[in-house]
Design an enzyme around this catalytic site. Structure first.
Site, PDB file in Angstrom:
ATOM      1  N   ASP A 125       0.886  -1.166   0.000  1.00 28.23           N
ATOM      2  CA  ASP A 125       0.000   0.000   0.000  1.00 28.23           C
ATOM      3  C   ASP A 125       0.919   1.209   0.000  1.00 28.23           C
ATOM      4  O   ASP A 125       1.586   1.488   0.989  1.00 28.23           O
ATOM      5  CB  ASP A 125      -0.886  -0.052   1.257  1.00 28.23           C
ATOM      6  CG  ASP A 125      -1.811   1.140   1.372  1.00 28.23           C
ATOM      7  OD1 ASP A 125      -1.594   2.138   0.655  1.00 28.23           O
ATOM      8  OD2 ASP A 125      -2.754   1.076   2.187  1.00 28.23           O
ATOM      9  N   TYR A 173       0.490   0.113  14.909  1.00 28.90           N
ATOM     10  CA  TYR A 173      -0.517  -0.145  13.892  1.00 28.90           C
ATOM     11  C   TYR A 173      -0.241   0.660  12.629  1.00 28.90           C
ATOM     12  O   TYR A 173      -0.085   1.875  12.670  1.00 28.90           O
ATOM     13  CB  TYR A 173      -1.913   0.205  14.418  1.00 28.90           C
ATOM     14  CG  TYR A 173      -2.974   0.026  13.370  1.00 28.90           C
ATOM     15  CD1 TYR A 173      -3.285  -1.249  12.903  1.00 28.90           C
ATOM     16  CD2 TYR A 173      -3.638   1.113  12.812  1.00 28.90           C
ATOM     17  CE1 TYR A 173      -4.233  -1.431  11.912  1.00 28.90           C
ATOM     18  CE2 TYR A 173      -4.589   0.935  11.827  1.00 28.90           C
ATOM     19  CZ  TYR A 173      -4.884  -0.328  11.383  1.00 28.90           C
ATOM     20  OH  TYR A 173      -5.816  -0.514  10.395  1.00 28.90           O
ATOM     21  N   LYS A 185      -3.868  -3.184   8.134  1.00 27.25           N
ATOM     22  CA  LYS A 185      -3.797  -4.646   8.101  1.00 27.25           C
ATOM     23  C   LYS A 185      -2.822  -5.078   7.009  1.00 27.25           C
ATOM     24  O   LYS A 185      -2.342  -4.266   6.225  1.00 27.25           O
ATOM     25  CB  LYS A 185      -5.184  -5.238   7.888  1.00 27.25           C
ATOM     26  CG  LYS A 185      -5.968  -5.338   9.191  1.00 27.25           C
ATOM     27  CD  LYS A 185      -5.444  -6.446  10.099  1.00 27.25           C
ATOM     28  CE  LYS A 185      -6.190  -6.431  11.427  1.00 27.25           C
ATOM     29  NZ  LYS A 185      -5.461  -7.120  12.505  1.00 27.25           N
TER      30      LYS A 185
HETATM   31  C1  F6R Z   1      -7.783  -0.569   7.430  1.00 27.53           C
HETATM   32  C2  F6R Z   1      -7.529   0.798   6.997  1.00 27.53           C
HETATM   33  C3  F6R Z   1      -8.546   1.828   7.276  1.00 27.53           C
HETATM   34  C4  F6R Z   1      -8.020   2.890   8.201  1.00 27.53           C
HETATM   35  C5  F6R Z   1      -9.099   3.946   8.489  1.00 27.53           C
HETATM   36  C6  F6R Z   1      -8.535   5.104   9.294  1.00 27.53           C
HETATM   37  O1  F6R Z   1      -6.695  -1.370   7.139  1.00 27.53           O
HETATM   38  O2  F6R Z   1      -6.504   1.099   6.442  1.00 27.53           O
HETATM   39  O3  F6R Z   1      -9.722   1.243   7.785  1.00 27.53           O
HETATM   40  O4  F6R Z   1      -7.556   2.325   9.397  1.00 27.53           O
HETATM   41  O5  F6R Z   1      -9.631   4.428   7.307  1.00 27.53           O
HETATM   42  O6  F6R Z   1      -7.513   5.701   8.596  1.00 27.53           O
HETATM   43  P1  F6R Z   1      -6.654   6.935   9.152  1.00 27.53           P
HETATM   44  O7  F6R Z   1      -6.151   6.516  10.501  1.00 27.53           O
HETATM   45  O8  F6R Z   1      -5.553   7.042   8.120  1.00 27.53           O
HETATM   46  O9  F6R Z   1      -7.566   8.095   9.181  1.00 27.53           O
HETATM   47 MG    MG Z   2      -5.042  -2.310   1.866  1.00 29.08          MG
HETATM   48 MG    MG Z   3      -4.328   0.652   3.553  1.00 24.17          MG
END
Ligand code: F6R
Ligand code: MG
Ligand code: MG
Length: 363
Positions: free
Chosen positions: A10, A226, A229
């Site tokens: 990613d 974190y 995923k």
């Molecule tokens: C799951 C994922 C998303 C983010 C969520 C919050 O793997 O990437 O669900 O965790 O959109 O994103 P932020 O913390 O970047 O605002």
């Molecule tokens: Mg992804």
């Molecule tokens: Mg992602």
């Protein structure tokens, strides 16, 4: 020998964590095309599932080859640079180290590789998932290679009646164990039912014919926090002494529950979709999986066929949507939200830390 290497990361997306734009895909295509011309790889296919850029490559340099891994790393770095220029969301997110050191293991990108002697004809499937973790593949891979209710060939094809060997990784202890089915099926299930800890990494037929590979890379184990995923990938070979392609795809007809989804902190159904529907929207989901079919022919990739772009999976998608709707009504409650142990590597501990001093001793 031919090697199929699927390396993904990613490195930035549009509209939040939603879709890899064509601008990044075209950089990746250009880099891999140049690598074919230089003889680093034999062929490639670039695609994406949600916010993950996928490099599917063939070569004859074996698994964990430095040149091939460097190519993937440099390609991701170039794409990340453009992602930063375009101010894409999460630009460079999965590139956790500054300098390349031999292979991409432990650097952020996910990897599944399978080296094999090409048969007279060699059909493969490449599965790629978004908003979930490597353990999401435990159930379908088990069904494909060990469940006679899924794979008729286990019962009626003398060539696979002898069963399969599963290499399982203990993610916590960083250890491997190999178990043979059907003899050790219950032991295998005792491990891989714990999808957050034990993940199937490799499968061979009883006589060591390579059959499947799954990425087991864990971002939090590298970054110690974190990151998102680990959005896994898998390569599965089909036919002529291996499960038929239809038996392989059958394993994805139940939208089984996986960990991931919103903030990597929720349980949701894994929905098989066409490449054009590979974008996670509602509550950042539901977690999705795409499947591409190829013929590996003299080191080249002939294809792909977009397996889940088919009406036969409408019923699975419908079921997934109903399950999603039901689970969402639990809001912040378990088991929709993951168990406390699995929340350790999400953003929740940061919130709980604040409350620590407010607790007083109970009688
Ligand atoms: C799951 C994922 C998303 C983010 C969520 C919050 O793997 O990437 O669900 O965790 O959109 O994103 P932020 O913390 O970047 O605002
Ligand atoms: Mg992804
Ligand atoms: Mg992602």
């Amino acid at each position: 020998m031919t090697t199929v290497s699927v390396i993904k990361a990613d490195i930035g997306s549009v509209g939040g964590h939603v879709v890899v734009p064509e601008e990044l895909m075209s950089i990746a295509k250009k880099e891999l095309k140049a690598a074919v011309e230089k003889g680093i790889i034999l062929d490639f296919h670039v695609t994406h599932v949600g916010d993950d850029l996928q490099l599917i490559m063939t070569h004859n340099k074996g698994e964990m080859n430095e040149e091939v891994h460097r190519l993937a790393w440099d390609t991701f770095m170039k794409c990340a640079q453009e992602a930063r220029n375009l101010k894409l969301y999460g630009a460079g997110q999965d590139l956790l180290k500054d300098t390349f050191s031999g292979n991409v293991k432990g650097m952020g990108p996910g990897v599944a590789e399978l080296e094999f002697e090409e048969r007279k004809s060699d059909p493969i499937a490449v599965f790629m998932a978004d908003k979930t973790e490597p353990g999401a593949f435990n159930l379908p891979i088990f069904k494909i290679f060990a469940d006679p209710f899924n794979t008729a060939g286990l019962v009626i094809d003398p060539k696979i009646h002898g069963g399969f060997k599963f290499q399982v990784m203990d993610i916590k202890e960083n250890k491997l164990v190999t178990l043979k089915t059907p003899e050790e099926m219950y032991d295998l299930l005792a491990l891989i039912g714990s999808t957050g800890r034990y993940t199937i990494k490799k499968v061979w037929r009883y006589d060591d014919l390579p059959a499947a590979a799954v990425s087991t890379d864990k971002l939090y184990a590298i970054a110690n926090k974190y990151i998102g995923k680990d959005d896994p990938v898998a390569i599965v070979r089909a036919h002529s002494g291996l499960p038929a392609m239809g038996e392989i795809l059958e394993a994805f007809t139940m939208p089984h529950l996986v960990a991931g989804w919103m903030r990597g902190s929720h349980t949701g159904p894994l929905m098989p979709v066409a490449v054009e529907d590979a974008k996670c929207t509602r509550f950042d989901g539901p977690p999705r999986i795409i499947g591409l079919g190829f013929q590996v022919s003299n080191g080249k990739l002939f294809g792909p066929v977009d397996f889940f772009a088919d009406k036969a999976f409408d019923i699975t998608r419908q079921r997934a949507l109903e399950m999603m709707d039901y689970l969402r009504r639990h809001g912040p409650f378990m088991p929709h939200r993951l168990h406390e142990d699995d929340m350790e590597y999400t953003t929740l501990p940061g919130v709980l830390e604040k409350l620590k001093d407010r607790f007083t001793k109970a009688d």
